[in-house]
Design an enzyme around this catalytic site. Structure first.
Site, PDB file in Angstrom:
ATOM      1  N   ALA A  58       0.832  -1.200   0.000  1.00  0.00           N
ATOM      2  CA  ALA A  58       0.000   0.000   0.000  1.00  0.00           C
ATOM      3  C   ALA A  58       0.870   1.255   0.000  1.00  0.00           C
ATOM      4  O   ALA A  58       1.856   1.324  -0.718  1.00  0.00           O
ATOM      5  CB  ALA A  58      -0.976  -0.032   1.166  1.00  0.00           C
ATOM      6  N   CYS A  59       0.522   2.245   0.818  1.00  0.00           N
ATOM      7  CA  CYS A  59       1.241   3.524   0.802  1.00  0.00           C
ATOM      8  C   CYS A  59       2.676   3.411   1.297  1.00  0.00           C
ATOM      9  O   CYS A  59       3.474   4.324   1.091  1.00  0.00           O
ATOM     10  CB  CYS A  59       0.485   4.563   1.631  1.00  0.00           C
ATOM     11  N   SER A  60       3.023   2.305   1.945  1.00  0.00           N
ATOM     12  CA  SER A  60       4.390   2.121   2.441  1.00  0.00           C
ATOM     13  C   SER A  60       5.289   1.407   1.444  1.00  0.00           C
ATOM     14  O   SER A  60       6.442   1.095   1.762  1.00  0.00           O
ATOM     15  CB  SER A  60       4.375   1.332   3.752  1.00  0.00           C
TER      16      SER A  60
END
Length: 381
Positions: free
Chosen positions: A156-158
């Site tokens: 995801a965003c990481s």
């Protein structure tokens, strides 16, 4: 031997949508929905939707605009989604590969390299337009690599910081000497443009980062990283290959009422819970990594943070460096790009390296669904 980030590249989509444009479409949708369901709303069976404003969006997030791969469909109140034509696999380059290839070519040019110099490509992002073959392998084909490997990964965003850590691990293991880490995001396609609380959050973009093993370090030497995950459903998108089977088992339509303001097959989050739970966890992880490496927080010249929300960035900065911290240490691109998920810290890193002198320290940090948090310490050399 040192492992370094030697170059980056940035692909920016051709279209931009301002808050004002977005609000005009959203409010028209709200009026249409409320008129269509007036009787049910009057009976208390449905809840009337509420208008949004550009001022509300900017105050809540710091976002003023976002780039997208297709604009007309998003701004059509009867569609409110990007309209992207199908490309036949094997005959045309997929849209994600095209975006990633552009960013990667820029990064290679900036590093003075060619595709044949790469040993591996990691495409790390939130969403993939297909399950297989991997987007990374498609880019490998078009960039002109001679051998090597490519694979996709999703955190995801990481995904950017996890991707950097993965590249470092591959190099340390002897599997590769030079790896490209590519973040490609068409977040406009996973966003529910009919949800007032989140319709303004995301934008599309692609970034590429070259990570190399070198006898003499250059660019930014990667000193250490720390990765963390903890299960949470406060940020989720449950779209998946089992959807057809699940809908059949439930005896419900594959695609629910298009007027439904929320669907679990698109991005969903409990924003207040995320803010309350993620911000302290991110700050603590950064501080733990600094302590492990005997670095005082005040030694940081830059914090390239995930561009989720201006208030989150400000809180993390002040928690790590103190209430009087110089805001230029944690630069933002939110106003122009919005939240671009995995790519966001790399956009900031690409655009904001001003005043970094040899020996200066910085942190690349990303956080998001999972929960997932990744932090990487780098030193300018």
């Amino acid at each position: 031997m040192s492992i370094c980030i030697t170059a980056t590249g940035l692909y920016t989509p051709p279209y931009s949508i301002s808050n004002e444009e977005l609000v005009t479409t959203f409010n028209q949708y709200v009026d249409n929905y409320n008129a269509k369901n007036a009787d049910a709303i009057a009976r208390g069976e449905k809840t009337a939707l509420v208008h949004s404003t550009a001022e509300f969006i900017e105050k809540a997030s710091g976002i003023k605009s976002r780039y997208v791969m297709e604009k007309d469909g998003i701004l059509n109140p009867d569609i409110m989604a990007p309209v992207i034509p199908y490309r036949k696999l094997g005959e045309e380059m997929s849209i994600m590969a095209e975006m990633g290839l552009d960013a990667l070519k820029q990064a290679l040019d900036n590093a003075g390299l060619q595709g044949k110099d790469l040993d591996g490509i990691i495409v790390a992002c939130s969403n993939f337009q297909r399950v297989y073959p991997a987007i990374a392998i498609e880019i490998q084909q078009y960039i002109g690599m001679q051998g090597g490997f490519g694979f996709d990964m999703n955190v995801a965003c990481s995904a950017a910081t996890f991707g950097i850590a993965q590249a470092v691990g591959l190099i340390k293991s002897g599997t590769a000497k030079r790896v490209a880490m590519v973040n490609i995001e068409i977040t406009s396609a996973h966003l529910n443009w009919r949800n007032r609380d989140s319709h303004f959050i995301f934008g599309d973009v692609a970034t590429a980062t070259i990570i190399e093993e070198l006898p003499t370090p250059k660019g930014f030497e990667i000193l250490d990283s720390h990765l963390f995950t903890q299960f949470s459903t406060n940020i989720k998108n449950e779209y998946g290959f089992l959807d057809r089977s699940e809908f059949l088992a439930a005896g419900t339509p594959m695609y629910p009422d298009i007027d439904a303001p929320v669907t679990d097959k698109l991005f969903l989050q409990e924003g207040r819970k995320v803010f309350r739970e993620v911000c302290p966890a991110v700050s603590n992880l950064i501080l733990e990594l600094l302590h492990k490496n005997h670095i005082e927080p005040k030694q940081l010249k830059k914090m390239w943070l995930h561009q989720a929300n201006a208030n989150m960035i400000d809180l993390i900065l002040r928690t790590v460096l103190g209430k009087e911290a110089d805001k230029s240490i944690a630069p933002m691109v939110l106003a122009e790009y919005a939240n671009t998920s995995s790519a966001s810290p790399m956009i900031v890193f690409h655009k904001h390296q001003e005043n970094m002198q040899s020996g200066d320290l910085g942190v690349i940090c990303s956080f998001g669904a999972g929960y997932s948090i990744g932090s990487v310490i780098v030193k300018k050399v």
